[in-house]
Design a protein around this motif. Sequence first.
Motif, short mmCIF file in Angstrom:
data_model
loop_
_atom_site.label_atom_id
_atom_site.label_comp_id
_atom_site.label_asym_id
_atom_site.label_seq_id
_atom_site.Cartn_x
_atom_site.Cartn_y
_atom_site.Cartn_z
N VAL A 120 0.76 -1.15 0.09
CA VAL A 120 0.39 -0.03 -0.06
C VAL A 120 0.85 1.11 0.15
O VAL A 120 0.58 2.32 -0.98
CB VAL A 120 -0.88 0.18 1.14
CG1 VAL A 120 -1.38 1.54 1.14
CG2 VAL A 120 -2.09 -1.42 1.76
N VAL A 121 1.62 1.32 0.65
CA VAL A 121 2.99 2.38 0.58
C VAL A 121 3.56 3.06 -0.14
O VAL A 121 3.86 3.19 -1.20
CB VAL A 121 3.62 2.27 2.06
CG1 VAL A 121 4.88 3.62 1.62
CG2 VAL A 121 3.04 2.44 3.16
N LEU A 122 3.80 1.13 -0.92
CA LEU A 122 4.58 1.84 -2.22
C LEU A 122 4.07 1.82 -3.19
O LEU A 122 4.70 2.33 -4.12
CB LEU A 122 5.08 0.34 -2.59
CG LEU A 122 6.65 0.20 -1.57
CD1 LEU A 122 6.77 -1.53 -1.46
CD2 LEU A 122 8.11 0.55 -1.71
N SER A 123 2.73 2.28 -3.53
CA SER A 123 1.59 1.75 -4.54
C SER A 123 1.74 3.63 -4.75
O SER A 123 0.91 3.91 -5.19
CB SER A 123 0.41 1.19 -4.47
OG SER A 123 -0.59 1.90 -3.22
N GLY A 124 1.87 4.02 -3.74
CA GLY A 124 1.87 6.13 -3.57
C GLY A 124 0.13 6.58 -2.77
O GLY A 124 0.59 7.61 -3.05
N VAL A 125 0.17 5.47 -2.34
CA VAL A 125 -0.78 6.27 -1.20
C VAL A 125 -0.68 8.13 -0.36
O VAL A 125 0.51 7.52 -0.09
CB VAL A 125 -1.47 5.18 -0.25
CG1 VAL A 125 -2.37 6.21 1.19
CG2 VAL A 125 -2.30 4.13 -0.93
N ARG A 126 -1.34 8.21 -0.15
CA ARG A 126 -0.87 10.01 0.83
C ARG A 126 -0.51 9.38 2.15
O ARG A 126 -1.08 8.27 2.36
CB ARG A 126 -2.42 10.69 0.24
CG ARG A 126 -2.94 11.57 -0.75
CD ARG A 126 -3.81 11.84 -0.43
NE ARG A 126 -4.05 12.88 -2.40
CZ ARG A 126 -4.47 13.77 -2.31
NH1 ARG A 126 -5.34 14.25 -1.31
NH2 ARG A 126 -4.83 14.44 -2.95
N PHE A 127 0.81 10.70 2.45
CA PHE A 127 1.26 10.03 4.12
C PHE A 127 0.20 10.36 4.93
O PHE A 127 0.28 9.78 5.25
CB PHE A 127 2.30 11.20 3.67
CG PHE A 127 3.08 11.28 4.98
CD1 PHE A 127 4.20 10.21 5.27
CD2 PHE A 127 3.15 12.16 6.36
CE1 PHE A 127 4.53 10.04 6.34
CE2 PHE A 127 3.10 12.09 7.47
CZ PHE A 127 4.00 10.92 7.47
N HIS A 128 -0.89 10.69 4.66
CA HIS A 128 -1.85 11.24 5.80
C HIS A 128 -2.69 10.26 6.03
O HIS A 128 -3.03 9.57 6.92
CB HIS A 128 -2.32 12.33 5.54
CG HIS A 128 -3.50 12.45 4.97
ND1 HIS A 128 -2.97 13.38 3.24
CD2 HIS A 128 -5.21 12.49 4.23
CE1 HIS A 128 -3.94 13.51 2.66
NE2 HIS A 128 -5.16 12.82 2.96
#
Length: 370
Positions: A178-186
Amino acid sequence: MRNRLKTFDYGLIIAVFSLTIFGIIMVYSSSYTLASLNNESGHFFFVRQLQWAVIGTILFTIAAFFSLRILGKMSPFLVLLSIILLILVLIPEIGQVRNHAQRWIGYGGFVFQPSEIVKLFMIIYFSYIYAKKQPYLHQFTKGVLPPLVILAAVFLLILQQPDLGSATLIMAVCGLIVVLSGVRFHHILLLGSIAIAGIFYFAVSQPYRLLRLTSFRATFDDPTGSGFHLINSYVSIATSGFTGNGLGNSVQKLGYLPEAHTDFIMAVIVEELGILGLLFVIGGYLFILYRGVQISKQVDDMYLKLLALGITFQIMIQTVFNLGAVSGMLPITGIPLPFISYGGTSLTFTLISAGILVNISGRRALNKIE
């Protein structure tokens, strides 16, 4: 197919099968006494591991040539199958209990562990879905949340076995995708906080789980109880030296070290082969990590990138969990050492995962998924 054969990462293939062959040898060494006492032959665990390695190698080859486009489209059905298997294992007439945990499904002499299958299926699903959701990842309820509901269901089902280690591993790997897919930081911050709070709650909600979390920091307070595994692992490591005591010469495997051929096989490796054996194993995993990351950088398609990274980090996180438990740096979770620990389901599906990674390496020169 010839073009893909030319671009396969043969260094990765050599590393995977070097660890697998090494694992078969060490399973034989670490299990011979136990097999002689409890079975008709001291070769019992060795033969079974060798059989699973052959099956795994065949499936590795199939996975290396299988259409990744079709695999991605199959991912929702694979997740559905995962949930069905996780429900079936909880049914008393179907699931088998071992060491106070109901984690296996068996019929006759055939037994497998569904959570090992679910690890791979969830990686495929998350990689495919979050690659498709790239245009609207900024929308939390539409782009980010739906697959996480399935992840939560899988987490809770595995927790019922109970198996907090595997549940945490799957959550960690899927969270990384999920993180590596480009989901927003918040969104990452929110989801990460919820995940950590949830894992912490479940870890301390049962006395036996809390004991596992605390005993590895106070091992010698209960040397015949909660600290027994780790103390004998320490003894194996402490008596090893640079070259070890020689292959087959472990003392701890003679009934002192529980799970010597499964979760704690690394302690036997160090006792028999010393620091050299440790360096060989760690070097193999680090090479797989390096090649997996490089492969992900060399493909343009987001689905392939996420799939390569998901498989690579699943192997590495599992390795860290196992080595951390054996060395007393992390709680004992029952996570096997990839390619090396005894276990047919684990070995087979880890080899299938490696086959998919090799498949991705063969597509580095292509501009589309086949």
